[in-house]
Design an enzyme around this catalytic site. Structure first.
Site, PDB file in Angstrom:
ATOM      1  N   GLY A   1      90.011  86.917  27.099  1.00  0.00           N
ATOM      2  CA  GLY A   1      90.933  85.853  26.718  1.00  0.00           C
ATOM      3  C   GLY A   1      92.207  85.853  27.535  1.00  0.00           C
ATOM      4  O   GLY A   1      92.282  86.480  28.581  1.00  0.00           O
TER       5      GLY A   1
ATOM      6  N   GLN B   1      84.659  97.440  38.418  1.00  0.00           N
ATOM      7  CA  GLN B   1      83.917  96.963  37.240  1.00  0.00           C
ATOM      8  C   GLN B   1      82.675  96.189  37.682  1.00  0.00           C
ATOM      9  O   GLN B   1      81.571  96.385  37.147  1.00  0.00           O
ATOM     10  CB  GLN B   1      84.825  96.066  36.398  1.00  0.00           C
ATOM     11  CG  GLN B   1      84.109  95.267  35.331  1.00  0.00           C
ATOM     12  CD  GLN B   1      85.062  94.517  34.415  1.00  0.00           C
ATOM     13  OE1 GLN B   1      85.673  95.105  33.556  1.00  0.00           O
ATOM     14  NE2 GLN B   1      85.177  93.203  34.585  1.00  0.00           N
TER      15      GLN B   1
ATOM     16  N   LYS C   1      88.256  90.632  41.406  1.00  0.00           N
ATOM     17  CA  LYS C   1      89.548  91.275  41.133  1.00  0.00           C
ATOM     18  C   LYS C   1      89.326  92.665  40.531  1.00  0.00           C
ATOM     19  O   LYS C   1      90.005  93.619  40.868  1.00  0.00           O
ATOM     20  CB  LYS C   1      90.352  90.373  40.184  1.00  0.00           C
ATOM     21  CG  LYS C   1      91.469  91.022  39.431  1.00  0.00           C
ATOM     22  CD  LYS C   1      92.704  91.062  40.247  1.00  0.00           C
ATOM     23  CE  LYS C   1      93.930  91.590  39.540  1.00  0.00           C
ATOM     24  NZ  LYS C   1      93.761  92.288  38.305  1.00  0.00           N
TER      25      LYS C   1
ATOM     26  N   LEU D   1      95.824  86.740  40.290  1.00  0.00           N
ATOM     27  CA  LEU D   1      96.050  86.339  38.901  1.00  0.00           C
ATOM     28  C   LEU D   1      95.455  87.386  37.967  1.00  0.00           C
ATOM     29  O   LEU D   1      94.368  87.911  38.196  1.00  0.00           O
ATOM     30  CB  LEU D   1      95.423  84.974  38.630  1.00  0.00           C
ATOM     31  CG  LEU D   1      95.995  83.811  39.445  1.00  0.00           C
ATOM     32  CD1 LEU D   1      95.485  82.481  38.893  1.00  0.00           C
ATOM     33  CD2 LEU D   1      97.525  83.801  39.469  1.00  0.00           C
TER      34      LEU D   1
ATOM     35  N   GLY E   1      84.600  88.656  38.084  1.00  0.00           N
ATOM     36  CA  GLY E   1      85.513  88.459  39.206  1.00  0.00           C
ATOM     37  C   GLY E   1      85.613  89.703  40.088  1.00  0.00           C
ATOM     38  O   GLY E   1      85.525  90.833  39.612  1.00  0.00           O
TER      39      GLY E   1
ATOM     40  N   HIS F   1      89.790  82.922  35.606  1.00  0.00           N
ATOM     41  CA  HIS F   1      88.692  82.777  34.644  1.00  0.00           C
ATOM     42  C   HIS F   1      88.091  81.372  34.728  1.00  0.00           C
ATOM     43  O   HIS F   1      86.869  81.199  34.644  1.00  0.00           O
ATOM     44  CB  HIS F   1      89.197  82.972  33.205  1.00  0.00           C
ATOM     45  CG  HIS F   1      89.765  84.331  32.920  1.00  0.00           C
ATOM     46  ND1 HIS F   1      91.112  84.549  32.711  1.00  0.00           N
ATOM     47  CD2 HIS F   1      89.164  85.539  32.797  1.00  0.00           C
ATOM     48  CE1 HIS F   1      91.307  85.834  32.457  1.00  0.00           C
ATOM     49  NE2 HIS F   1      90.152  86.454  32.506  1.00  0.00           N
TER      50      HIS F   1
ATOM     51  N   VAL G   1      91.321  84.887  42.476  1.00  0.00           N
ATOM     52  CA  VAL G   1      92.220  83.730  42.607  1.00  0.00           C
ATOM     53  C   VAL G   1      93.648  84.260  42.653  1.00  0.00           C
ATOM     54  O   VAL G   1      94.016  85.156  41.876  1.00  0.00           O
ATOM     55  CB  VAL G   1      92.019  82.746  41.429  1.00  0.00           C
ATOM     56  CG1 VAL G   1      92.995  81.584  41.518  1.00  0.00           C
ATOM     57  CG2 VAL G   1      90.576  82.228  41.417  1.00  0.00           C
TER      58      VAL G   1
ATOM     59  N   LEU H   1      93.345  83.280  29.193  1.00  0.00           N
ATOM     60  CA  LEU H   1      92.684  82.826  30.420  1.00  0.00           C
ATOM     61  C   LEU H   1      93.660  82.234  31.430  1.00  0.00           C
ATOM     62  O   LEU H   1      94.613  81.542  31.067  1.00  0.00           O
ATOM     63  CB  LEU H   1      91.622  81.782  30.060  1.00  0.00           C
ATOM     64  CG  LEU H   1      90.572  82.245  29.044  1.00  0.00           C
ATOM     65  CD1 LEU H   1      89.533  81.160  28.829  1.00  0.00           C
ATOM     66  CD2 LEU H   1      89.905  83.547  29.475  1.00  0.00           C
TER      67      LEU H   1
HETATM   68  O1  PAF Z   1      86.961  91.928  32.793  1.00  0.00           O
HETATM   69  C1  PAF Z   1      87.145  91.801  31.567  1.00  0.00           C
HETATM   70  O2  PAF Z   1      87.838  90.903  31.105  1.00  0.00           O
HETATM   71  C2  PAF Z   1      86.505  92.806  30.623  1.00  0.00           C
HETATM   72  O3  PAF Z   1      86.474  94.080  31.176  1.00  0.00           O
HETATM   73  C3  PAF Z   1      85.103  92.375  30.154  1.00  0.00           C
HETATM   74  C4  PAF Z   1      84.128  92.306  31.312  1.00  0.00           C
HETATM   75  C5  PAF Z   1      85.185  91.027  29.471  1.00  0.00           C
HETATM   76  C6  PAF Z   1      84.569  93.400  29.140  1.00  0.00           C
HETATM   77  O4  PAF Z   1      85.393  93.501  28.026  1.00  0.00           O
END
Ligand code: PAF
Length: 276
Positions: free
Chosen positions: A27, A150, A146, A181, A144, A33, A173, A29
């Protein structure tokens, strides 16, 4: 756009769709996003997002409690971007009992970079993303660049567990001045916000030096750390890595590279990266 809070209701809605492109988020956003949601529409006429601030991926002294929760504004932005489903569970729906089973990513992927400073972070991310993917059952999931580490961890998770979906990467972005961002940019004071683009500028300098033939990577990294310190930052790492597994890059290895950084500016921790 339908906003759905329960797993059962989401599963019923999903069963009607032949394909689904999914953007998981926590969230608050921003345009990064929204760019992912727009990109998702290239993969399926049906786009779903999720909003869930996942306690499992925050350390005890991190910002779980103050992480911004802005569901109404986020829903409006997603609807405008063309999403048709928003999964927004509360904690009791996602974790009806204490989560005692976890996804444990490969140690060599999570003991480095972010993992050195955020113990257990990727275990929490992988666990919630595995659970979200089981609920949403997307044909495509977008993450992303960014959060480069992950993305690498989740790509490997999906591949190693033979999960039936395609992971799609979205470009970072940036604001006009180069700052990537991030929902955490909102924590910056006015003067910190003015200083913040230095992180990206530092990565650009490293990229340019490597492209021009510099081969002493440790020296480039430590020079960049000192430069940030001199401007009031507290850098955690700046490292030139192989893109595929984020292990240290060697100048004689032609595999594609990325430079990644994390640094604190005042009370805010910023991360960024740049493919070389
Ligand atoms: O990148 C994120 O916003 C979070 O790590 C994710 C992938 C939604 C998992 O909670």
């Amino acid at each position: 756009m339908r906003i759905i809070h329960s797993v059962a209701e989401f599963r019923a809605a999903r069963a009607e769709l032949p394909s689904l492109a999914f953007v998981p988020t926590m969230g608050n956003l921003h345009s990064g996003h929204i760019a992912l949601a727009t990109q998702a529409a290239l993969h399926s006429p049906h786009v779903a997002a999720s909003i869930f601030v996942n306690r499992l991926q925050f350390g005890p002294h991190e910002d779980f409690d103050r992480y911004p929760r802005t569901l109404a504004e986020d829903a409006a932005k997603l609807e405008e971007a063309g999403a048709s489903l928003l999964f927004a569970p509360d904690e009791a729906e996602m974790y009806p009992q204490r989560q005692t089973y976890h996804v444990e990513p490969a140690a060599e992927h999570v003991s480095i970079l972010e993992g050195e400073f955020r113990d257990g972070h990727f275990r929490g991310v992988a666990t919630v993303v595995m659970k979200l993917l089981n609920i949403i059952q997307p044909t495509h999931a977008l993450f992303g660049k960014k959060d480069y580490q992950q993305l690498m961890v989740l790509r490997n998770m999906v591949r190693e567990f033979a999960m039936p979906l395609e992971v799609v990467a979205g470009e970072t972005v940036r604001a006009e001045d180069g700052l990537a961002l991030s929902s955490r940019n909102g924590y910056l004071t006015e003067s910190e916000r003015a200083e913040a683009p230095r992180l990206y500028a530092t990565l650009q300098q490293i990229r340019d030096a490597v492209r021009s033939g510099a081969t002493n990577f440790p020296q480039l990294e430590s020079g960049a750390v000192e430069g940030l310190k001199a401007s009031g930052w507290a850098p955690e790492y700046i490292r030139i890595c192989r893109r595929s597994d984020l292990q240290p890059a060697h100048p004689d290895d032609p595999a594609p590279r990325v430079v990644l950084a994390a640094a604190r500016l005042g009370a805010t921790r910023l991360i960024d990266n740049l493919e070389i």
